[in-house]
Scaffold this active site. Structure first.
Site, PDB file in Angstrom:
ATOM      1  N   GLU A  98      36.673 -24.998 -21.038  1.00 18.84           N
ATOM      2  CA  GLU A  98      37.757 -24.294 -21.723  1.00 18.84           C
ATOM      3  C   GLU A  98      39.085 -24.678 -21.076  1.00 18.84           C
ATOM      4  O   GLU A  98      39.167 -24.824 -19.849  1.00 18.84           O
ATOM      5  CB  GLU A  98      37.557 -22.780 -21.645  1.00 18.84           C
ATOM      6  CG  GLU A  98      38.653 -21.960 -22.310  1.00 18.84           C
ATOM      7  CD  GLU A  98      38.411 -20.459 -22.197  1.00 18.84           C
ATOM      8  OE1 GLU A  98      39.322 -19.695 -22.557  1.00 18.84           O
ATOM      9  OE2 GLU A  98      37.321 -20.058 -21.733  1.00 18.84           O
TER      10      GLU A  98
ATOM     11  N   GLU B  71      30.647 -14.037 -16.491  1.00 18.74           N
ATOM     12  CA  GLU B  71      31.003 -15.452 -16.470  1.00 18.74           C
ATOM     13  C   GLU B  71      31.059 -15.977 -15.040  1.00 18.74           C
ATOM     14  O   GLU B  71      31.440 -15.254 -14.124  1.00 18.74           O
ATOM     15  CB  GLU B  71      32.369 -15.660 -17.153  1.00 18.74           C
ATOM     16  CG  GLU B  71      32.435 -15.073 -18.554  1.00 18.74           C
ATOM     17  CD  GLU B  71      33.851 -14.942 -19.088  1.00 18.74           C
ATOM     18  OE1 GLU B  71      34.734 -15.700 -18.623  1.00 18.74           O
ATOM     19  OE2 GLU B  71      34.082 -14.083 -19.955  1.00 18.74           O
TER      20      GLU B  71
END
Length: 473
Positions: free
Chosen positions: A384, A270
């Site tokens: 997120e 990520e």
């Protein structure tokens, strides 16, 4: 001479002592012992004060000793941990945002302390960057985005205003005891995502998100098994969203995933930008990386807070703040990230920037992974947040710009020019039909995908939201 003799006789008649007598008197007084009873008043007061102070210190010493005994072992453990993280540097840079950037010799960085990397030889550059399969004209349009309606500028890093690291070193944001203590977690969990023990069962083609554990998303994703993926790319709009809780965060990133989504062997790579007061001590957006090979249980961490990600760039600091940032109805700033697998050695590389401004940041060594040692099976792009439901209401932590997708350019945050790398190390645009979108609660955060060839944005999406509002109680 007669006048002098007369003066001496005159002094003796008036009782004035001679100089020799003065010396004798002084010496005799200095030899005479001084008892407490004959001490001057000031001296007696001083002795009494010292006695009372000694008694006070003695009375308080037991509680102070207990505090020192309680804190010392903890602080000693933290200091040992910091010594492992903060390697000796050849140059130190004090950034205007408060960060300390250490220029650490490349071969002494913390990444190489990983047990699997003891014999690792640093790869300075991949043999070949992914080749673009788009035409030169469309590639230039995609890179520059020069449309008068949707023009954006490149975001960079704040610490460069204070200096640069020399070649052969890597810039590392120094970790402090305050950083460790702020998280209020064990040293083992410091810099790691919260363990997802409550992972809910997941459909085979659903994205890697878990509803019900406080994490909420607005993402675009590719279906599992649709194709073998060897990398992904996107240009990400940079904002500084408001975070309500001190342990909350808001991030925008891309994920490369492989493995069992319902088990404990999920592999994930990520990268993106993140605002996390708990991790960094402020509300600035920062470039971050993350990795795990066991579904976030025991492996991997953010940035360089554990061994693993190998830095090669002397110009890009993982964990450092990004500036400038976008403003509502004002200038827009974005950054381009590309992650891809080196087809020769199998390492997963990260680059920051696009075109001639692209910088190789470093790589995740192939040794760290199980499933990603082959290829990724899914890509995700998006935002997120963590919702701890403060006071029983939904968090007011913002995602992206804090505005819903429908507000468009200049107000809502975006990802543009979604691309993927195939088995032939070719970089190709992602078709609009190849991506699906998900937002757990559209009243809190939402997402809208689109395709635009005219502005060179290709497949893109707007996303985000304010969190708590009348539609998100």
């Amino acid at each position: 001479m007669m006048r002098t003799a007369m003066k001496k006789r005159r002094r003796r008649r008036h009782g004035q002592p001679r100089q020799r007598d003065l010396v004798v008197v002084d010496q005799s007084e200095s030899r005479r012992p001084m008892s407490p009873c004959s001490a001057p008043k000031l001296l007696r007061l001083l002795l009494v004060s010292l006695f009372l102070l000694a008694c006070t210190c003695a009375a308080a010493s037991s509680s102070v000793t207990e505090d020192v005994q309680y804190l010392s072992p903890k602080m000693a453990r933290i200091q040992r941990h910091l010594d492992r993280l903060n390697k000796p540097s050849t140059r130190t840079i004090q950034s205007m945002d408060g960060d300390t950037i250490d220029c650490v010799p490349r071969h002494e960085q913390h990444a190489l302390d990983h047990p699997l990397l003891k014999s690792h030889k640093i790869q300075l550059a991949p043999p070949r960057m992914p080749a673009s399969s788009t035409s030169p004209a469309s590639a230039a349009s995609s890179s520059n985005s020069t449309s008068s309606n949707r023009a954006a500028r490149r975001a960079w890093q704040t610490w460069h205003h204070a200096g640069h690291c020399p070649k052969g070193t890597v810039p590392v944001r120094r970790t402090t005891a305050e950083d460790v203590l702020r998280g209020r977690r064990s040293l083992f969990r410091f810099g790691r995502k919260h363990h997802r023990r409550d992972r809910a069962p997941r459909a085979a083609n659903a994205p890697d998100v878990v509803t019900g554990n406080g994490h909420e998303h607005a993402i675009a994703y590719t279906a599992v098994g649709q194709q073998e993926v060897y990398g992904a790319k996107a240009t990400i709009n940079v904002w500084d969203p408001s975070i309500q809780e001190s342990n909350g965060f808001s991030l925008s990133q891309l994920w490369l995933l492989s493995g069992s989504f319902n088990g404990s062997d999920l592999n994930s790579i990520e990268a993106g930008w993140q605002v996390s007061p708990e991790l960094y001590g402020d509300s600035r957006p920062r470039l971050f990386t993350y990795w795990t090979s066991d579904a976030y249980e025991a492996t991997g961490c953010y940035n360089a807070l554990c061994p693993g990600f190998v830095q090669t760039s002397s110009r890009v600091a993982i964990g450092a703040s990004i500036s400038p940032v976008s403003s509502l109805a004002g200038e827009q700033y974005d950054m381009t990230l590309l992650i891809w697998k080196d087809p020769k050695l199998g390492n997963w590389w990260l680059s920051y920037g696009d075109g001639g401004a692209s910088q190789l940041v470093g790589y995740w060594p192939a040794e760290l992974f199980t499933h990603l040692s082959g290829h990724a099976s899914m890509v995700e792009w998006g935002g997120e947040v963590v919702n701890t439901s403060p006071g029983g209401a939904h968090t007011a932590t913002q995602m992206g710009s804090g505005r819903f997708a429908g507000e468009g350019f200049g107000r809502a945050s975006y990802f543009r020019n979604l691309e993927m790398v195939d088995a032939g190390n070719s970089l190709a645009p992602v078709s609009l039909d190849a991506v699906q979108t998900l937002a757990e609660d559209g009243g809190c955060y939402d997402i809208r995908k689109a395709y635009d060839e005219r502005d060179g944005w290709g497949t893109h999406f707007y996303y985000g939201g304010p969190g708590h509002n009348p539609a998100c109680p």
